[in-house]
Design an enzyme around this catalytic site. Structure first.
Site, PDB file in Angstrom:
ATOM      1  N   ASP A  35       0.782  -1.206   0.059  1.00  0.00           N
ATOM      2  CA  ASP A  35      -0.028   0.112  -0.001  1.00  0.00           C
ATOM      3  C   ASP A  35       0.981   1.301   0.127  1.00  0.00           C
ATOM      4  O   ASP A  35       1.257   1.645   1.078  1.00  0.00           O
ATOM      5  CB  ASP A  35      -0.845  -0.020   1.209  1.00  0.00           C
ATOM      6  CG  ASP A  35      -1.900   1.129   1.296  1.00  0.00           C
ATOM      7  OD1 ASP A  35      -1.812   1.793   0.360  1.00  0.00           O
ATOM      8  OD2 ASP A  35      -2.648   1.202   2.181  1.00  0.00           O
ATOM      9  N   GLU A  57      -2.797  10.655  -0.480  1.00  0.00           N
ATOM     10  CA  GLU A  57      -3.944   9.804  -0.687  1.00  0.00           C
ATOM     11  C   GLU A  57      -4.299   9.390   0.585  1.00  0.00           C
ATOM     12  O   GLU A  57      -5.364   9.364   1.094  1.00  0.00           O
ATOM     13  CB  GLU A  57      -3.803   8.736  -1.428  1.00  0.00           C
ATOM     14  CG  GLU A  57      -4.851   7.857  -1.651  1.00  0.00           C
ATOM     15  CD  GLU A  57      -5.412   6.639  -0.847  1.00  0.00           C
ATOM     16  OE1 GLU A  57      -6.291   6.020  -0.830  1.00  0.00           O
ATOM     17  OE2 GLU A  57      -4.299   6.269   0.020  1.00  0.00           O
ATOM     18  N   GLU A  58      -3.300   8.863   1.752  1.00  0.00           N
ATOM     19  CA  GLU A  58      -3.708   8.356   2.992  1.00  0.00           C
ATOM     20  C   GLU A  58      -4.366   9.495   3.891  1.00  0.00           C
ATOM     21  O   GLU A  58      -4.953   8.772   4.792  1.00  0.00           O
ATOM     22  CB  GLU A  58      -2.349   7.871   3.620  1.00  0.00           C
ATOM     23  CG  GLU A  58      -1.879   6.632   2.708  1.00  0.00           C
ATOM     24  CD  GLU A  58      -2.653   5.348   2.826  1.00  0.00           C
ATOM     25  OE1 GLU A  58      -3.862   5.281   3.443  1.00  0.00           O
ATOM     26  OE2 GLU A  58      -2.105   4.187   2.309  1.00  0.00           O
TER      27      GLU A  58
HETATM   28  N1  BES Z   1      -4.956   1.321   0.121  1.00  0.00           N
HETATM   29  C1  BES Z   1      -6.100   1.840   0.641  1.00  0.00           C
HETATM   30  C2  BES Z   1      -7.344   1.443   0.135  1.00  0.00           C
HETATM   31  C3  BES Z   1      -8.243   0.199   0.365  1.00  0.00           C
HETATM   32  C4  BES Z   1      -8.011  -0.354   1.693  1.00  0.00           C
HETATM   33  C5  BES Z   1      -8.908  -0.281  -0.438  1.00  0.00           C
HETATM   34  C6  BES Z   1      -8.773  -1.472   1.983  1.00  0.00           C
HETATM   35  C7  BES Z   1      -9.695  -1.331  -0.350  1.00  0.00           C
HETATM   36  C8  BES Z   1      -9.566  -2.103   0.801  1.00  0.00           C
HETATM   37  C9  BES Z   1      -6.040   3.303   1.094  1.00  0.00           C
HETATM   38  O1  BES Z   1      -4.801   3.594   0.903  1.00  0.00           O
HETATM   39  C10 BES Z   1      -6.413   3.813   2.225  1.00  0.00           C
HETATM   40  O2  BES Z   1      -5.899   3.407   3.278  1.00  0.00           O
HETATM   41  N2  BES Z   1      -7.781   4.447   2.255  1.00  0.00           N
HETATM   42  C11 BES Z   1      -8.360   4.646   3.663  1.00  0.00           C
HETATM   43  C12 BES Z   1      -9.664   5.599   3.254  1.00  0.00           C
HETATM   44  C13 BES Z   1      -9.093   6.979   2.228  1.00  0.00           C
HETATM   45  C14 BES Z   1     -10.412   7.735   2.143  1.00  0.00           C
HETATM   46  C15 BES Z   1      -7.990   7.841   2.778  1.00  0.00           C
HETATM   47  C16 BES Z   1      -8.729   3.673   4.443  1.00  0.00           C
HETATM   48  O3  BES Z   1      -9.327   2.728   3.675  1.00  0.00           O
HETATM   49  O4  BES Z   1      -8.864   3.766   5.489  1.00  0.00           O
HETATM   50 ZN    ZN Z   2      -3.671   2.862   2.314  1.00  0.00          ZN
END
Ligand code: BES
Ligand code: ZN
Length: 423
Positions: free
Chosen positions: A257, A289-290
């Protein structure tokens, strides 16, 4: 007549060295080893790539250098975002036998006063509105379990009911970093499942009091998306965006990730450099993004002109099989991608998900795809290291990306992709 026998490899080498075969044409299929080298550099050499910190900037420079090497013009798309850094976090159990519980800040949490906040603890399950029925939480620290709704919703629900702070315990072992997506109104921290269960028992017995201290920096900073452009041969004003985020959460090297998605985008870009496309293709590696999809949101808001479709790769280096989906707004583009996968002989499953950069494009009305392989046990942890990623999966992701992009970048009548967006 005798003919001299020349080994094929020598002949190929000779042709390459005198420029009879362009180098790119000789490397026109994705290679897992090339992609994995990027994961090793990003997650192994650079390490954590936290938005607004040096690691993220170093990664941007590396990505730009790679894309230039493939022959693309590269630019940095700068944008502002709410930078966050936790300086220190402490959770203390008060009472007759005081002790410290290991905790982490939820990203973008409000800080506490220097002395911390001290309050009685009320456990409210998952923290959905219905979980609060018949419970009074004004002035208390709310103890919640991770899951079902987002961290942001949990903390907003608690704040709306007058809580002074929130402690969220994990629903798996360990502590997982997570974001509140915008600065919260009240302080919120994360703890492990084991500590959470112990505190839950104590809270249910009654009389559990905690002190929570959070020292954190909030400021506006600038960072960059890395953009490489491959100009279309017939419809240069129509753009297919292919991307993935290159930042990571604090303390995590972010190999799966999302060095995995970043590396697969690079490898697809390398291969596509020698394949002409009617439409323009832009390779965009997103920052921040995070914290809450800030890079892709800025790009979709400011650079959407001409964008007809988007492909997002996030976490493609671990797991059973590739999955293709989006938030559910546009099934036609998913169907097109599934067919491209079939054509390339790649087994895929369909799924639905937001929580990554494609969601920013879908919100802006641009059909988008999410290529993903599942959530590994090291997600958002210090153990998300390169050995967590399988080079063969990167190769497959890059192959699928090339197949999908070749379809999307070729306008046809009846193609199930929305017409060019008007502004
Ligand atoms: N790589 C993840 C996305 C993800 C996590 C997709 C689990 C599908 C399943 C991404 O970097 C992430 O951590 N996203 C955040 C939310 C976002 C709105 C910042 C998350 O899932 O908590
Ligand atoms: Zn992530």
């Amino acid at each position: 007549m005798r003919t001299a026998r020349v080994p094929l490899s020598l002949l190929l080498g000779l042709c390459l060295s005198v420029g009879l075969i362009p180098l790119a044409a000789a490397q026109s299929v994705p290679a897992g080893a090339s992609a994995f080298a990027h994961v090793q550099h990003l997650a192994g050499t650079i390490g954590p790539r936290v938005a607004g910190m040096a690691g993220e900037r170093q990664a941007a420079e590396y990505l730009a250098a790679q894309l230039r090497q493939y022959g693309y013009p590269v630019e940095f798309h700068a944008f502002q975002f709410p930078f966050f850094e936790a300086r220190s976090v402490q959770v203390q159990v008060l009472g007759a036998t005081p002790r410290v519980v290991v905790a982490q800040a939820l990203l973008l949490t409000a800080p506490t006063p220097a002395a911390g906040i001290e309050a009685d603890v009320v456990a409210v399950g998952l923290g959905r509105p219905e979980d609060y029925e018949g419970r009074r939480v004004t002035g208390t620290i709310v103890l919640l379990e991770r899951g079902v709704i987002t961290f942001r919703e949990k903390v907003a629900n608690a704040a709306a009911r007058g809580a002074a702070g929130v402690v969220v315990y994990n629903n798996q072992s360990g502590i997982v970093a997570g974001t509140l997506q915008q600065r919260s109104e009240i302080p919120a921290v994360a703890i492990s499942q084991d500590d959470g269960r112990a505190l839950l028992e104590a809270a249910q017995r009654g009389g559990l009091r905690l002190r929570v201290m959070v020292d954190a920096v909030h400021e506006t900073r600038t960072t960059v998306n890395v953009v490489a452009t491959k100009r279309g041969t017939a419809r240069p004003d129509e753009i297919v965006v292919v991307g993935g985020h290159y930042d990571s959460v604090p303390r995590s090297p972010g190999a799966n990730d999302n060095a995995s998605g970043t590396a697969s985008v690079l490898e697809a870009a390398r291969v596509l450099a020698s394949i002409p496309t009617p439409r323009t293709v832009q390779f965009v590696l997103f920052a921040a993004e995070e914290l809450g999809l800030f890079g892709s949101a800025a790009f979709a808001a400011e650079r959407r002109q001409g964008a007809v479709a988007m492909v997002n790769l996030d976490m493609v280096g671990w797991g059973e099989r590739l999955m293709i989906g989006n938030t559910g707004r546009d099934e036609a583009i998913v169907e097109l991608a599934v067919q491209a996968a079939q054509g390339a002989g790649i087994q895929v499953a369909r799924f639905r998900a937001g929580a990554s950069d494609h969601a920013s494009f879908e919100r802006a009305g641009i059909p988008a795809l999410f290529l993903h392989r599942g959530v590994d046990p090291d997600y958002h942890r210090p153990t998300d290291v390169p050995s967590n990623v399988d080079p063969r999966h990167l190769e497959e992701a890059a192959r699928l990306t090339v197949a999908i992009v070749r379809e999307l970048a070729r306008p046809r009548s009846g193609q199930p992709v929305a017409a060019r967006q008007a502004d």
